[in-house]
Design a protein around this motif. Structure first.
Motif, short mmCIF file in Angstrom:
data_model
loop_
_atom_site.label_atom_id
_atom_site.label_comp_id
_atom_site.label_asym_id
_atom_site.label_seq_id
_atom_site.Cartn_x
_atom_site.Cartn_y
_atom_site.Cartn_z
N GLY A 41 0.84 -1.19 0.00
CA GLY A 41 0.00 0.00 0.00
C GLY A 41 0.88 1.24 0.00
O GLY A 41 1.89 1.30 0.71
N ARG A 42 0.49 2.21 -0.81
CA ARG A 42 1.29 3.43 -0.94
C ARG A 42 0.61 4.62 -0.28
O ARG A 42 -0.61 4.79 -0.41
N GLY A 43 1.42 5.42 0.40
CA GLY A 43 0.95 6.70 0.90
C GLY A 43 1.55 7.83 0.09
O GLY A 43 2.24 7.59 -0.91
N ARG A 44 1.31 9.05 0.50
CA ARG A 44 1.89 10.20 -0.19
C ARG A 44 3.38 10.30 0.10
O ARG A 44 3.88 9.74 1.06
N LEU A 45 4.07 11.04 -0.74
CA LEU A 45 5.48 11.37 -0.54
C LEU A 45 6.34 10.12 -0.35
O LEU A 45 7.27 10.11 0.46
N LYS A 107 -6.30 13.07 15.34
CA LYS A 107 -5.66 11.82 14.90
C LYS A 107 -6.14 11.45 13.50
O LYS A 107 -7.30 11.68 13.16
N LYS A 108 -5.24 10.82 12.73
CA LYS A 108 -5.57 10.54 11.33
C LYS A 108 -6.52 9.34 11.22
O LYS A 108 -6.21 8.25 11.68
N LEU A 109 -7.65 9.59 10.58
CA LEU A 109 -8.62 8.52 10.31
C LEU A 109 -8.46 8.01 8.88
O LEU A 109 -8.63 6.83 8.61
C1 BTN Z 1 -1.52 9.12 2.75
O1 BTN Z 1 -2.12 9.54 3.75
O2 BTN Z 1 -0.29 9.20 2.64
C2 BTN Z 1 -2.33 8.51 1.65
C3 BTN Z 1 -2.70 7.07 1.94
C4 BTN Z 1 -3.52 6.42 0.84
C5 BTN Z 1 -3.71 4.94 1.08
C6 BTN Z 1 -4.67 4.34 0.10
S1 BTN Z 1 -5.17 2.70 0.55
C7 BTN Z 1 -5.95 2.50 -1.00
C8 BTN Z 1 -5.01 3.11 -2.04
N1 BTN Z 1 -4.00 2.17 -2.42
C9 BTN Z 1 -2.78 2.56 -2.06
O3 BTN Z 1 -1.73 1.92 -2.29
N2 BTN Z 1 -2.84 3.74 -1.43
C10 BTN Z 1 -4.20 4.22 -1.35
#
Ligand code: BTN
Length: 237
Positions: A41-45, A107-109
């Motif tokens: 799973g990827r987040g930002r940055l 807090k992050k939801l």
């Molecule tokens: C962040 O806050 O950095 C963004 C997070 C985003 C996560 C979601 S989970 C569904 C989708 N698939 C991913 O790999 N990332 C987004």
């Protein structure tokens, strides 16, 4: 029992629902991938979004927005307003944090990762949403200031029903954005965002929040002058 939502394709596991949404979903209609688990799973940055099985809603919605790709910066705002509406419907009092977070009691939801691909003269966007349903089985790691729907309202929500409602909200906000334009979207975000004067840190400096620009960047008053932050993160102080 409710019928499955034909807009959603469910997979048990994948690397990232964003990857699948780019690859698998048709170009001509808005639809989504939901996974029980993501291995990458990827987040930002460039951050990871840890996606333990069944502990979060991992959803990627693919659409062709009614704007040119250069204005794609509006999409995280569309998603944030939609998630805020979803929280309202659940009785969760959330607040938006620029650019892409939804917070509850600080807090992050939920987090949002928007990506776009251009094909000749058309394009598509993928709006990825990670929304915490319950804490990780080992608990939140200390460096994460996070919360979940279960911690906030004590309810185990039906993931697919939640996904359907989120897509309803995304469609609704995108439709209204198409009619009313960017200033409407900024106003909607602002209603749900921090109070003016809230102090944020950015690149080692602190400044007070002075609203968003018409393009969706954040304005901070730092040392008496206005700095416009277009990318990266700001942190609540
Ligand atoms: C962040 O806050 O950095 C963004 C997070 C985003 C996560 C979601 S989970 C569904 C989708 N698939 C991913 O790999 N990332 C987004």
């Amino acid at each position: 029992m409710t019928a499955p939502d034909s807009r959603i394709k469910f997979v048990e596991t994948c690397t990232s629902t964003n990857d699948l949404a780019h690859e698998l979903l048709p170009t001509d209609s808005a639809c989504a991938i939901v996974a029980a688990h993501q291995s990458k799973g990827r987040g930002r940055l460039g951050r990871a979004w840890v996606s333990e099985k069944n502990q979060g809603l991992y959803l990627s919605w693919r659409c062709t927005p009614p704007i040119p790709p250069a204005q794609g910066g509006a999409l995280p705002l569309v998603a944030a307003v939609a998630i805020h509406q979803l929280c309202d419907d659940l009785g969760i009092d959330s607040i938006l944090k620029w650019p892409n977070d939804v917070l509850v009691h600080g807090k992050k939801l939920a987090g949002i990762l928007c990506e776009a691909r251009i094909h000749g003269d058309h394009w598509h966007a993928v709006i990825g949403v990670g929304l915490n349903l319950a804490p990780p089985t080992e608990g939140w790691s200390q460096n994460l200031n996070a919360t979940s729907i279960h911690e906030e309202i004590g309810v185990v929500v039906d993931r697919m029903l939640l996904a359907s409602r989120l897509i309803d909200q995304l469609e609704n906000v995108l439709r209204r954005f198409k009619v009313n334009g960017m200033s409407w979207l900024i106003a909607q975000w602002t209603l749900r965002g921090p109070q003016l004067g809230t102090v944020f840190a950015h690149n080692g400096r602190t400044g007070s929040y002075e609203g968003l620009t018409e393009e969706g960047a954040i304005r901070l008053r730092i040392d008496g002058s206005i700095a416009i932050v277009t990318a990266g993160d700001v942190e609540l102080v």
